[in-house]
Design an enzyme around this catalytic site. Structure first.
Site, short mmCIF file in Angstrom:
data_model
loop_
_atom_site.label_atom_id
_atom_site.label_comp_id
_atom_site.label_asym_id
_atom_site.label_seq_id
_atom_site.Cartn_x
_atom_site.Cartn_y
_atom_site.Cartn_z
N HIS A 46 27.25 53.63 -29.38
CA HIS A 46 26.21 54.54 -29.71
C HIS A 46 24.90 54.45 -28.38
CE1 HIS A 46 24.43 58.63 -31.25
NE2 HIS A 46 24.12 58.66 -29.94
N HIS A 48 22.74 56.46 -24.82
CA HIS A 48 22.65 57.58 -23.98
C HIS A 48 21.98 57.07 -22.56
CE1 HIS A 48 22.65 60.60 -26.68
NE2 HIS A 48 22.13 59.84 -27.58
N LYS A 132 32.87 63.31 -29.17
CA LYS A 132 31.45 63.44 -30.13
C LYS A 132 31.23 64.66 -30.95
CE LYS A 132 27.51 62.77 -31.23
NZ LYS A 132 26.63 61.37 -31.03
N HIS A 170 26.52 63.46 -35.10
CA HIS A 170 25.47 63.67 -35.47
C HIS A 170 25.25 64.71 -36.45
CE1 HIS A 170 21.34 64.49 -33.90
NE2 HIS A 170 21.26 65.34 -35.12
N HIS A 208 24.19 56.94 -36.12
CA HIS A 208 23.25 56.41 -36.63
C HIS A 208 22.27 57.35 -37.51
CE1 HIS A 208 22.65 60.91 -34.97
NE2 HIS A 208 22.62 61.03 -34.21
N ASP A 282 21.61 53.94 -30.37
CA ASP A 282 20.70 55.23 -29.02
C ASP A 282 20.29 55.15 -29.02
OD1 ASP A 282 21.22 58.57 -29.53
OD2 ASP A 282 20.35 58.47 -31.89
N1 OTD Z 1 18.39 61.65 -30.62
N2 OTD Z 1 16.89 62.45 -28.78
C1 OTD Z 1 18.40 62.16 -28.14
C2 OTD Z 1 19.51 62.12 -28.83
C3 OTD Z 1 19.73 61.19 -30.42
O1 OTD Z 1 20.66 62.22 -31.91
C4 OTD Z 1 20.99 61.64 -31.09
O2 OTD Z 1 21.94 60.93 -31.03
C5 OTD Z 1 18.98 62.23 -27.04
O3 OTD Z 1 17.79 62.79 -26.55
O4 OTD Z 1 19.82 62.58 -25.85
C6 OTD Z 1 17.45 61.99 -30.61
O5 OTD Z 1 16.35 61.83 -30.58
ZN ZN Z 2 22.68 59.29 -30.08
ZN ZN Z 3 22.64 61.90 -33.19
#
Ligand code: OTD
Ligand code: ZN
Ligand code: ZN
Length: 380
Positions: A46, A48, A132, A170, A208, A282
């Site tokens: 996971h 970003h 997702k 999520h 997460h 994450d």
């Molecule tokens: N959580 N911020 C972000 C994604 C995750 O939920 C998530 O996966 C982001 O900035 O892309 C966050 O706090």
């Molecule tokens: Zn995330």
């Molecule tokens: Zn998320």
């Protein structure tokens, strides 16, 4: 250029103190001796990676220590089609350091409009590994997410079962009347549990996880089809970390940190050796000014420190022998992919986390910025 300097910053961390002897087996290491753990190269299930110069700035931190990563699709605009996923993968491959074998596994962003046909295309591409689901409005760039999974997404989910395409969720409801700290629990009760019942063959990763409720739910499900990723922050921090000595924007992420009992439940679950849990950082970088302002973005930049932190958690729990399954086996086994064949070492040797990483648009503040960590990862 700057991506390279960010890379170097992690490659040559400042050592603090020293040790002498090396042992592969932590239990056999003598007092004062240096511990080294050789493990199969981990994957991040996971992540970003963003795009543009932020992608350039962060990708080397993941590429250095992870073989593969499931790359989240919440760009602006989101990665809703296979064509976009292919283009995004190319951009990532261009940004990784020369010689790196890092393999980004792409995902599609599910919307109310995603068609079953798109799932077939995604599967055929060999580039997309999962879809997702963001409840609309749940987190960063999720406004195009799903508004009514049972009303709008059933044909797509049926196709995903046929194509053996995992669904990543999520797991939070977005109803503003539901307390922020209860959103995961309510999501499990109202959406996830019914979804698992309706699609028992669909592979689902609850991303997460943050609560005891999630642990109980995951463990009540079929091990072959339902699993969870766990972040370093939800293993190491509780919600007090948001307010310690003042508001701490760099500890703010979604789902938000929870009470200590929840943190402890997740640590127990992960260090138990259960194959239903695997590493998903994450890591979600935002430029410093977008974190330190009157309405700061959610997301913790953990990529440079994640492996050190997971090792810390397992060490504290007396479960270093279970670390490798969590970092390197459970994820590929669940996704039906081969485990990595290369190895890496985690050395018990103190190093200082940089206070910031600079890139053309500004700065990134990593998790545990400026603090000393104990496990130093490096390639062998
Ligand atoms: N959580 N911020 C972000 C994604 C995750 O939920 C998530 O996966 C982001 O900035 O892309 C966050 O706090
Ligand atoms: Zn995330
Ligand atoms: Zn998320």
């Amino acid at each position: 250029m700057l991506a390279y300097s960010a890379y170097r910053a992690f490659e040559t961390p400042r050592p603090v103190g020293y040790c002498i002897t090396i042992s592969r087996n932590p239990k056999r290491t003598r007092r004062g001796a240096r511990m080294e753990l050789a493990i199969t190269k981990p994957d991040d299930w996971h992540l970003h990676l963003r795009d543009g110069d932020l992608l350039q700035a962060v990708v080397s931190h993941s590429a250095r220590h992870f073989g593969r990563a499931i790359v989240m699709p919440n760009l602006k605009p989101p990665v809703t089609t296979t064509a976009r996923a292919v283009a995004y993968k190319e951009a990532i491959l261009k940004a990784i350091p020369t010689g790196s074998e890092f393999n980004p596994l792409m995902t599609l962003y599910l919307t109310d409009e995603t068609s079953p046909e798109e799932i077939k295309i995604a599967r055929k591409s060999g580039v997309v590994y999962a879809v997702k689901m963001y409840p609309a409005g749940a987190t960063t760039n999720s406004q195009d997410g799903v508004t009514d999974v049972f009303g709008k997404c059933l044909p797509v989910l049926e196709e995903m079962v046929k194509q053996e395409m995992p669904l990543l969720v999520h797991g939070e409801v977005t109803d503003p009347d539901v307390d922020t700290f209860d959103r995961e629990k309510v999501f499990i009760e109202t959406i996830l549990a019914p979804l698992v019942q309706k699609f028992p063959q669909l592979k689902i990763v609850m991303e997460h996880i943050t609560t005891l409720d999630a642990v109980r739910f995951i463990e009540s499900c079929n091990k072959e089809t339902v699993a969870a990723t766990v972040t370093p922050q939800h293993l190491l921090l509780n919600r007090n970390s948001l307010f310690k000595g003042g508001l701490q924007p760099h500890n703010y992420c979604l789902p938000v940190l929870k009470r200590e009992i929840h943190r402890q439940a997740i640590v127990s679950a992960v260090t138990s050796g259960s194959r239903q849990y695997f590493l998903g950082t994450d890591s979600a970088p935002h430029e410093r000014r977008r974190k330190e302002c009157s309405c700061g973005c959610a997301g913790i930049y953990s990529a440079p420190v994640a492996l050190s932190l997971y090792a810390k958690v397992f060490e504290q729990a007396g479960a270093l022998d279970k670390l490798e399954a969590f970092t390197s086996f459970n994820g590929p086994d669940f996704y039906g992919l081969p485990r990595n064949t290369s190895r890496m070492v985690l050395r018990k040797s103190a190093w200082e986390v940089p206070k910031t990483y600079t890139y053309p648009s500004g700065e990134l503040v990593p998790m545990f910025a400026g603090e000393t960590l104990e496990w130093l990862p490096f390639d062998i």
